[in-house]
Design an enzyme around this catalytic site. Structure first.
Site, PDB file in Angstrom:
ATOM      1  N   GLU A  55      -2.046 -13.223 -20.953  1.00 27.09           N
ATOM      2  CA  GLU A  55      -0.699 -13.308 -19.770  1.00 27.09           C
ATOM      3  C   GLU A  55      -0.531 -14.920 -19.427  1.00 27.09           C
ATOM      4  OE1 GLU A  55      -1.611 -10.746 -16.459  1.00 27.09           O
ATOM      5  OE2 GLU A  55      -3.832 -11.814 -16.534  1.00 27.09           O
ATOM      6  N   ASP A 100       2.899 -11.279 -16.289  1.00 30.39           N
ATOM      7  CA  ASP A 100       2.705 -12.443 -16.051  1.00 30.39           C
ATOM      8  C   ASP A 100       2.867 -13.509 -17.170  1.00 30.39           C
ATOM      9  OD1 ASP A 100       1.386 -12.684 -13.323  1.00 30.39           O
ATOM     10  OD2 ASP A 100      -0.088 -11.640 -14.034  1.00 30.39           O
ATOM     11  N   HIS A 120       0.858  -1.158  -0.145  1.00 31.52           N
ATOM     12  CA  HIS A 120       0.032   0.030   0.068  1.00 31.52           C
ATOM     13  C   HIS A 120       0.829   1.287   0.102  1.00 31.52           C
ATOM     14  CE1 HIS A 120      -3.526  -2.374   2.000  1.00 31.52           C
ATOM     15  NE2 HIS A 120      -3.017  -2.798   0.915  1.00 31.52           N
ATOM     16  N   CYS A 164      -0.077  -3.718 -21.604  1.00 36.18           N
ATOM     17  CA  CYS A 164      -0.077  -3.109 -20.402  1.00 36.18           C
ATOM     18  C   CYS A 164       0.869  -3.752 -19.184  1.00 36.18           C
ATOM     19  CB  CYS A 164      -1.603  -3.054 -19.894  1.00 36.18           C
ATOM     20  SG  CYS A 164      -2.487  -4.578 -19.622  1.00 36.18           S
TER      21      CYS A 164
HETATM   22  C1  PEP Z   1       0.591  -8.145 -16.465  1.00 36.05           C
HETATM   23  O1  PEP Z   1       0.641  -9.315 -15.883  1.00 36.05           O
HETATM   24  O2  PEP Z   1       1.382  -7.827 -17.280  1.00 36.05           O
HETATM   25  C2  PEP Z   1      -0.362  -7.140 -15.993  1.00 36.05           C
HETATM   26  C3  PEP Z   1      -0.395  -5.845 -16.725  1.00 36.05           C
HETATM   27  O3  PEP Z   1      -1.034  -7.282 -14.744  1.00 36.05           O
HETATM   28  P1  PEP Z   1      -0.437  -7.475 -13.228  1.00 36.05           P
HETATM   29  O4  PEP Z   1       0.989  -6.718 -13.324  1.00 36.05           O
HETATM   30  O5  PEP Z   1      -1.492  -6.494 -12.610  1.00 36.05           O
HETATM   31  O6  PEP Z   1      -0.545  -8.975 -12.880  1.00 36.05           O
HETATM   32 MG    MG Z   2      -1.177 -10.075 -14.806  1.00 37.76          MG
END
Ligand code: PEP
Ligand code: MG
Length: 590
Positions: A439, A463, A194, A510
């Site tokens: 992912e 991921d 956090h 992302c």
């Molecule tokens: C990812 O896995 O690349 C992603 C954007 O999601 P997070 O980092 O929240 O798992």
């Molecule tokens: Mg992810």
């Protein structure tokens, strides 16, 4: 002789802060059991009540500061804590134990807290189980008040300094940030704790995981927190101070310069447009997304609503309001809300009472949602309601898809809840834009079949790298093997982009890779046209795109794709791009 020292941790929020150290030990002192005589019992109960009142006042003050400075989402955490403090279930139990067992308040508090937390762990309800964290936070606050330990007062107008602590609870981060503390470093913490989130959203440099920090910094006069490299410098030499001051100044100037370009299109030298979107974890970050020139939101990590919702569930109305706030900020869209990605390592302790042997391969993301129909229903209904009142802008994105059936089921649920809402005479969207996060390698390899079921893909390289290379993204022991530039990962990314093209569905990326300067040309060259990243990274990526040509990017991508190892790819990219990066004054870290 100089006593300067450099401590190594993990940089979680970029930037450089230089200032006087404010060293705080937040962990409570060990609690010992002290038997009381009859005459000591009532004074002990009074001591507990007085400490409770002090802790309550402290929380009220925090909430006041937080609402002005950090945003309403954190105020609700603090208010939740006050509610627990006022809850007779909690304090009456402590008083009862002091009387029954004739023991000191600290000990009684610790026993009651353990008991309550154990009870929360037994609860089947996901939301209620999550409240354990709040109980622990409140107990800590009260224990500190009992032990007479207070956070040092800060002179409002003076240089507030840099907070160095064993552990920084979110409440303290909020208070000290609103008093002008310019950097954080702590012994505990991680990328998603956090306090890290608060530091990032406020743009405060932060380093976590610094072993022995408090002991080393106890007598220091000046410290530097380098959030880029993850370093904490204790009493550095004057020459080093000068170097870092220059770097800090340069960083500040560069950020301003780049922000000044936020209105320019992210267009390559040969005229191809790239859409830059923001990843945001808290609604509060909308402003940063806007000032960085984001065209929309590419990833809203809705699971962070958990943080803001306690002590009550993030209910349907509350969620609808949060999604609407995003849609109001970006009415043309896209506003991409990812459905709860809980489990795995993310808030796992709070969500799943029973630890799993392999949480990262366990009940996480869409799997968890499909096993908790009521919990998922609330979110999907809230999303549909928000989309109904802001047509055309919302995209719903589902994490951790491995099987085509998972998206099909989500579609069925969306249809069902749309009917429900229609029957309740609420506006619902004509069509729902539904996407899959790619992912899991299975999703990338099966992308053709998935593409037939969804409206867009979002590649999650964090991921995808973890699952392709079988490297836990949170395990420091194998961090050197976590390589998004591994050709196997690049090939999967390339595959997903081409399938998206072939099926005519947009593809965004992302993961952290979207913000990596070395990755930008490769991704553009592979055909990616939508990048989503944390807002502070937007300016650098924009300036890179504007200095690239698609022709050149394609050449770089094809070459990288044919290589055998991550190291070769990284070295090749560094060699190809170092001229451009130094021209643009972009700092990179390998
Ligand atoms: C990812 O896995 O690349 C992603 C954007 O999601 P997070 O980092 O929240 O798992
Ligand atoms: Mg992810």
């Amino acid at each position: 002789m100089s006593d300067s020292k450099t401590l190594i941790g993990v940089g979680v929020s970029p930037g450089i802060a230089i200032g006087r150290p404010l060293v705080v030990e937040n962990r409570p002192l060990p609690v010992v059991r002290m038997p009381l005589s009859d005459a000591q019992i009532e004074p002990e109960v009074r001591k507990l009540r007085e400490a409770t009142a002090r802790a309550g006042q402290h929380l009220a003050q925090l909430a006041k500061h937080a609402s002005k400075k950090v945003g309403a989402e954190f105020v609700s955490i603090l208010e939740a804590h006050r509610l627990i403090l006022d809850d007779p279930l909690f304090l009456d139990e402590v008083e009862k134990l002091i009387r029954q067992e004739a023991v000191n308040a600290e000990w009684a508090l610790e026993q009651v807290t353990h008991r309550l937390v154990a009870q929360f762990e037994q609860l089947g309800d996901l939301y209620l189980r999550e409240r354990r964290t709040d109980v622990l936070d409140v107990a800590l606050e009260l224990q500190r008040a009992l032990q007479g330990r207070v956070t040092p007062a800060i002179d409002k107008d003076a240089d507030a300094g840099i907070l160095l602590a064993d552990d920084i609870p979110p409440s303290q981060a909020i208070r000290l940030a609103s008093h002008g503390v310019s950097g954080f470093a702590s012994e505990t913490g991680g990328q998603t704790s956090h306090t890290t989130i608060i530091a990032k959203s406020l743009g405060i440099p932060a380093v976590v995981g610094v072993t022995g920090l408090v002991r080393e910094a106890e007598t220091a006069h000046l410290v530097i927190v380098d959030g880029f490299e993850g370093h904490v410098l204790i009493d550095p030499d004057p020459a080093l101070i000068q170097v870092y001051s220059l770097r800090a100044e340069e960083h500040r100037r560069r950020q301003e310069e780049l922000l000044g370009l936020a209105h320019l299109p992210a267009r390559t030298l040969d005229g191809h447009d790239i859409r830059l979107l923001a990843n945001i974890d808290l609604v509060h970050e909308i402003a940063a997304a806007r000032s960085g020139g984001a065209e929309g939101i590419g990833l809203f990590r809705s699971e962070f609503l958990f943080l803001q919702a306690s002590p009550d569930l993030p209910g349907e109305d509350q969620q609808t309001a949060a999604y609407e706030e995003l849609l109001e900020a970006f009415p043309q869209g896209p506003v991409t809300v990812r459905t709860f990605d809980l489990g795995g390592r993310k808030l796992a302790r709070e969500v799943l009472g029973n630890p799993e042997a392999n949480p990262v391969l366990g009940l996480r993301g869409v799997r968890l949602c499909l096993q908790k129909p009521e919990f998922f229903r609330t979110q999907l209904r809230a999303l549909l309601r928000a989309a109904g009142s802001h047509p055309g802008a919302l995209r719903i994105m589902v994490p951790l898809i491995g099987h085509v059936e998972e998206v099909k089921t989500v579609r069925v649920l969306l249809r069902r809840y749309s009917e429900e809402l229609r029957a309740e005479k609420r506006p619902v969207p004509e069509t729902v834009v539904l996407g899959a996060m790619v992912e899991v390698p299975a999703a990338a390899m099966n992308a053709e079949h998935l593409a037939a079921e969804v409206d867009f893909f979002a590649i999650g390289t964090n991921d995808l790298t973890q699952y392709t290379l079988a490297v836990d993204r949170g395990n420091e022991q194998v961090a050197n093997l976590f390589r998004p530039f591994h050709p196997a990962v690049l090939r999967l990314v390339s595959r997903v982009i081409s399938v998206g093209d072939r099926f005519g569905i947009p593809v965004s990326l992302c993961g952290e890779m979207a913000a990596d300067p070395l990755a930008v040309p490769v991704l553009v060259g592979l055909g990616l046209r939508e990048f989503s990243m944390h807002p502070p990274a937007l300016p650098v990526v924009r300036s890179l795109v504007r200095n690239l040509s698609l022709r050149e990017a394609r050449r770089i991508a094809q070459k990288a794709l044919a290589m055998a190892t991550a190291k070769e790819v990284e070295e090749y990219l560094l060699e190809q791009l170092s001229g451009l990066l130094s021209h643009l004054k972009v700092r990179i870290r390998l």
